[in-house]
Design a protein around this motif. Structure first.
Motif, PDB file in Angstrom:
ATOM      1  N   UNK A  57      48.079  -4.449  58.450  1.00 21.23           N
ATOM      2  CA  UNK A  57      47.466  -4.928  57.189  1.00 21.23           C
ATOM      3  C   UNK A  57      48.504  -5.559  56.279  1.00 21.23           C
ATOM      4  N   UNK A  58      49.671  -4.901  56.160  1.00 16.88           N
ATOM      5  CA  UNK A  58      50.734  -5.465  55.319  1.00 16.88           C
ATOM      6  C   UNK A  58      51.120  -6.852  55.830  1.00 16.88           C
ATOM      7  N   UNK A  59      51.380  -6.947  57.139  1.00 17.28           N
ATOM      8  CA  UNK A  59      51.846  -8.222  57.691  1.00 17.28           C
ATOM      9  C   UNK A  59      50.771  -9.297  57.566  1.00 17.28           C
ATOM     10  N   UNK A  60      49.508  -8.896  57.772  1.00 17.09           N
ATOM     11  CA  UNK A  60      48.418  -9.881  57.615  1.00 17.09           C
ATOM     12  C   UNK A  60      48.399 -10.399  56.187  1.00 17.09           C
ATOM     13  N   UNK A  61      48.598  -9.503  55.220  1.00 16.90           N
ATOM     14  CA  UNK A  61      48.557  -9.922  53.813  1.00 16.90           C
ATOM     15  C   UNK A  61      49.751 -10.802  53.460  1.00 16.90           C
ATOM     16  N   UNK A  62      50.865 -10.637  54.187  1.00  6.63           N
ATOM     17  CA  UNK A  62      52.049 -11.460  53.921  1.00  6.63           C
ATOM     18  C   UNK A  62      51.962 -12.829  54.611  1.00  6.63           C
ATOM     19  N   UNK A  63      50.930 -13.010  55.433  1.00 13.38           N
ATOM     20  CA  UNK A  63      50.749 -14.308  56.086  1.00 13.38           C
ATOM     21  C   UNK A  63      51.191 -14.343  57.530  1.00 13.38           C
ATOM     22  N   UNK A  64      51.499 -13.174  58.092  1.00 15.11           N
ATOM     23  CA  UNK A  64      51.914 -13.154  59.494  1.00 15.11           C
ATOM     24  C   UNK A  64      50.752 -13.494  60.417  1.00 15.11           C
ATOM     25  N   UNK A  65      51.109 -14.035  61.573  1.00 14.03           N
ATOM     26  CA  UNK A  65      50.181 -14.181  62.692  1.00 14.03           C
ATOM     27  C   UNK A  65      50.507 -13.070  63.672  1.00 14.03           C
ATOM     28  N   UNK A  66      49.731 -12.957  64.761  1.00 13.14           N
ATOM     29  CA  UNK A  66      49.893 -11.805  65.639  1.00 13.14           C
ATOM     30  C   UNK A  66      49.912 -12.198  67.115  1.00 13.14           C
ATOM     31  N   UNK A  67      50.934 -11.681  67.814  1.00  9.22           N
ATOM     32  CA  UNK A  67      51.011 -11.822  69.267  1.00  9.22           C
ATOM     33  C   UNK A  67      50.408 -10.574  69.875  1.00  9.22           C
ATOM     34  N   UNK A  68      49.315 -10.739  70.609  1.00  9.15           N
ATOM     35  CA  UNK A  68      48.585  -9.596  71.159  1.00  9.15           C
ATOM     36  C   UNK A  68      48.607  -9.653  72.681  1.00  9.15           C
ATOM     37  N   UNK A  69      48.558  -8.465  73.290  1.00 10.14           N
ATOM     38  CA  UNK A  69      48.649  -8.391  74.748  1.00 10.14           C
ATOM     39  C   UNK A  69      47.358  -7.911  75.396  1.00 10.14           C
ATOM     40  N   UNK A  70      46.355  -7.575  74.591  1.00  8.20           N
ATOM     41  CA  UNK A  70      45.098  -7.049  75.138  1.00  8.20           C
ATOM     42  C   UNK A  70      43.985  -7.299  74.136  1.00  8.20           C
ATOM     43  N   UNK A  71      42.744  -7.099  74.586  1.00  8.04           N
ATOM     44  CA  UNK A  71      41.610  -7.264  73.671  1.00  8.04           C
ATOM     45  C   UNK A  71      41.698  -6.232  72.551  1.00  8.04           C
ATOM     46  N   UNK A  72      42.124  -5.015  72.885  1.00 11.03           N
ATOM     47  CA  UNK A  72      42.233  -3.974  71.856  1.00 11.03           C
ATOM     48  C   UNK A  72      43.232  -4.387  70.771  1.00 11.03           C
ATOM     49  N   UNK A  81      42.785  -7.956  59.078  1.00  8.00           N
ATOM     50  CA  UNK A  81      42.537  -9.055  58.141  1.00  8.00           C
ATOM     51  C   UNK A  81      42.959 -10.425  58.629  1.00  8.00           C
ATOM     52  N   UNK A  82      43.489 -10.503  59.851  1.00  7.51           N
ATOM     53  CA  UNK A  82      43.873 -11.813  60.376  1.00  7.51           C
ATOM     54  C   UNK A  82      42.636 -12.506  60.937  1.00  7.51           C
ATOM     55  N   UNK A  83      42.553 -13.814  60.739  1.00 10.20           N
ATOM     56  CA  UNK A  83      41.457 -14.541  61.383  1.00 10.20           C
ATOM     57  C   UNK A  83      41.888 -14.876  62.813  1.00 10.20           C
ATOM     58  N   UNK A  84      40.910 -15.211  63.653  1.00 11.92           N
ATOM     59  CA  UNK A  84      41.195 -15.401  65.082  1.00 11.92           C
ATOM     60  C   UNK A  84      42.186 -16.544  65.318  1.00 11.92           C
ATOM     61  N   UNK A  85      42.226 -17.515  64.401  1.00 14.13           N
ATOM     62  CA  UNK A  85      43.172 -18.621  64.601  1.00 14.13           C
ATOM     63  C   UNK A  85      44.615 -18.193  64.316  1.00 14.13           C
ATOM     64  N   UNK A  86      44.792 -16.964  63.848  1.00 11.65           N
ATOM     65  CA  UNK A  86      46.152 -16.450  63.638  1.00 11.65           C
ATOM     66  C   UNK A  86      46.554 -15.489  64.759  1.00 11.65           C
ATOM     67  N   UNK A  87      45.818 -15.512  65.855  1.00 14.37           N
ATOM     68  CA  UNK A  87      46.089 -14.591  66.954  1.00 14.37           C
ATOM     69  C   UNK A  87      46.416 -15.372  68.223  1.00 14.37           C
ATOM     70  N   UNK A  88      47.466 -14.919  68.923  1.00 11.56           N
ATOM     71  CA  UNK A  88      47.799 -15.475  70.224  1.00 11.56           C
ATOM     72  C   UNK A  88      47.628 -14.384  71.270  1.00 11.56           C
ATOM     73  N   UNK A  89      47.014 -14.739  72.392  1.00 14.08           N
ATOM     74  CA  UNK A  89      46.875 -13.786  73.502  1.00 14.08           C
ATOM     75  C   UNK A  89      48.069 -14.064  74.413  1.00 14.08           C
ATOM     76  N   UNK A  90      49.170 -13.347  74.147  1.00 16.06           N
ATOM     77  CA  UNK A  90      50.460 -13.738  74.715  1.00 16.06           C
ATOM     78  C   UNK A  90      50.830 -13.098  76.029  1.00 16.06           C
ATOM     79  N   UNK A  91      49.933 -12.256  76.558  1.00 19.11           N
ATOM     80  CA  UNK A  91      50.204 -11.625  77.852  1.00 19.11           C
ATOM     81  C   UNK A  91      49.879 -12.627  78.958  1.00 19.11           C
TER      82      UNK A  91
END
Ligand SMILES: *Cc1c(COP(=O)(O)O)cnc(C)c1O
Length: 377
Positions: A57-72, A81-91
């Motif tokens: 939540x903190x990072x989302x509020x600071x404007x971070x995007x997210x590298x994710x490895x799974x659907x979870x 709070x991140x929108x889907x366009x701020x998410x990368x499925x990096x696995x």
């Protein structure tokens, strides 16, 4: 180091059992440090390093995007709070139905390292953007990522061409120089490879736009490490060297460097003993070990600073082990760890630099020990 807030928390709350305390102020400072060090790169926090909702939540509020490895992990980032366009499925290793689920959630940026994975994405997430991961040698990293992820640059060219042919957007190249990378120049070779892939595909009419420069930024354990600023300067110089004036869009994916030094584990000495009357080294058993969250002590790769109230006393090398009944649960033996000779049963120890790769590595209930508890303050 334990910040004043962590020290105060431990003094007033006196939590029972081993636990991790993370100071969000340090995470905020680290985020600002990365933003200043590489102002033109988008930050995609590697969620696996520590997915605590408060951190996300903190990072989302600071404007971070997210590298994710799974659907979870994608769902955690969205819930923070991140929108889907701020998410990368990096696995690079995904089930086709998980790709479809991510696509349904709105994610449209995917990592690949082979044509087989491109084919899955073309079927399950038509029109998505894909970047191809290239191998690096991991030299200079204390936790190298070996050959599991990525392909050679010559193959990356074919993989991205296949993506283009199958109606995906071939968007760029990614790499990871190895975790706890202490050489600020480690990005140079991979950026040279990325530039080569860019040039070759441009000749074939495919214009790439993105270089994902991965994680690798270190946490200070026992030895000093270069600052985020030093990494930023070395990386920017390497980008200029290999891309000239046509700099691509860039991403960094810090995990360890974002949260490692924000956390401290409080643990307790359960037993101090020797194996024989003449044994040189004492054995110190803590209430946390490899299965309680300190998995990165595997092969003694990561050596955490350990602080006790008796650090003014003389120190002698100890074998340090965890409390479980698995003989693999020994953390430092090849290179024993110096601890105060006065250290005794019931003493509290602080294991520093443990904000990354600890809670998620803790076993569910091996020997009945509960997973590592975390307090995010
Ligand atoms: C684990 C991982 C990271 C984070 O690496 P750190 O060394 O912790 O910064 C970044 N990107 C990818 C693809 C990863 O798998």
């Amino acid at each position: 180091m334990a910040t004043q807030r962590i020290t105060d928390f431990l003094a007033t709350r006196r939590p029972n059992g081993p636990c991790l305390i993370v100071d969000l102020d340090v995470v905020r400072d680290n985020f600002d440090g990365f933003r200043k060090a590489l102002p033109d790169s988008a930050i995609f926090y590697a969620v696996k390093a520590n997915p605590a909702p408060e951190i996300l939540r903190l990072l989302a509020s600071l404007g971070s995007n997210f590298d994710c490895a799974s659907v979870a992990e994608i769902e955690m980032a969205l819930n923070a709070g991140a929108s889907a366009d701020r998410v990368s499925y990096g696995n690079t290793i995904k089930k086709e139905r998980d790709i479809a689920a991510a696509h349904t959630l709105g994610v449209s940026l995917f990592a690949v390292d082979c044509v087989e994975e491109v084919e899955k994405i073309a079927r399950a997430a038509p029109g998505a953007r894909v970047f191809c991961r290239v191998l690096t040698d991991g030299a200079g990293a204390e936790w190298p990522l070996s050959r599991k992820f990525g392909c050679v640059p010559a193959m990356a060219i074919d993989v991205l061409e296949a993506a283009h042919r199958l109606g995906l957007v071939a968007t760029g190249v990614s790499f990871h120089v190895g975790s706890q990378q202490t050489d600020t120049n480690a990005w140079d070779g991979a950026l040279a490879d990325a530039a080569h892939v860019f040039r070759t595909l441009a000749e074939r009419g495919i214009v790439l736009t993105l270089v994902n420069m991965g994680g690798g930024f270190p946490t200070r354990y026992l030895k000093d490490v270069p600052t985020a600023k030093a990494y930023g300067q070395a990386i920017f110089a390497a980008l200029r060297r290999h891309f000239g004036n046509r700099l691509p869009e860039t991403i960094i994916e810090p995990g360890r460097g974002m949260v490692g030094d924000a956390g401290v584990i409080k643990a307790e000495v359960v037993l101090v003993s020797r194996k024989s009357a003449t044994d040189e080294n004492r054995w110190v058993f803590l209430d946390i070990g490899k299965f309680g969250g300190l998995a990165e002590t595997m092969d003694e790769a990561i050596r955490y600073p350990i602080v006790t109230a008796r650090d003014g006393d003389r120190k002698e090398p100890c074998v340090l082990a965890g409390p479980t009944c698995d003989s693999a649960d020994v953390m430092y033996e090849k290179v024993p760890y110096p601890l105060p000779i006065t250290l005794t049963v019931g003493d509290e120890v602080l294991i520093e630099g443990t904000g990354a790769y600890t809670t998620t590595y803790a076993s569910v209930a091996f020997n009945g020990f509960e997973p590592l508890r975390a307090y995010i303050i």
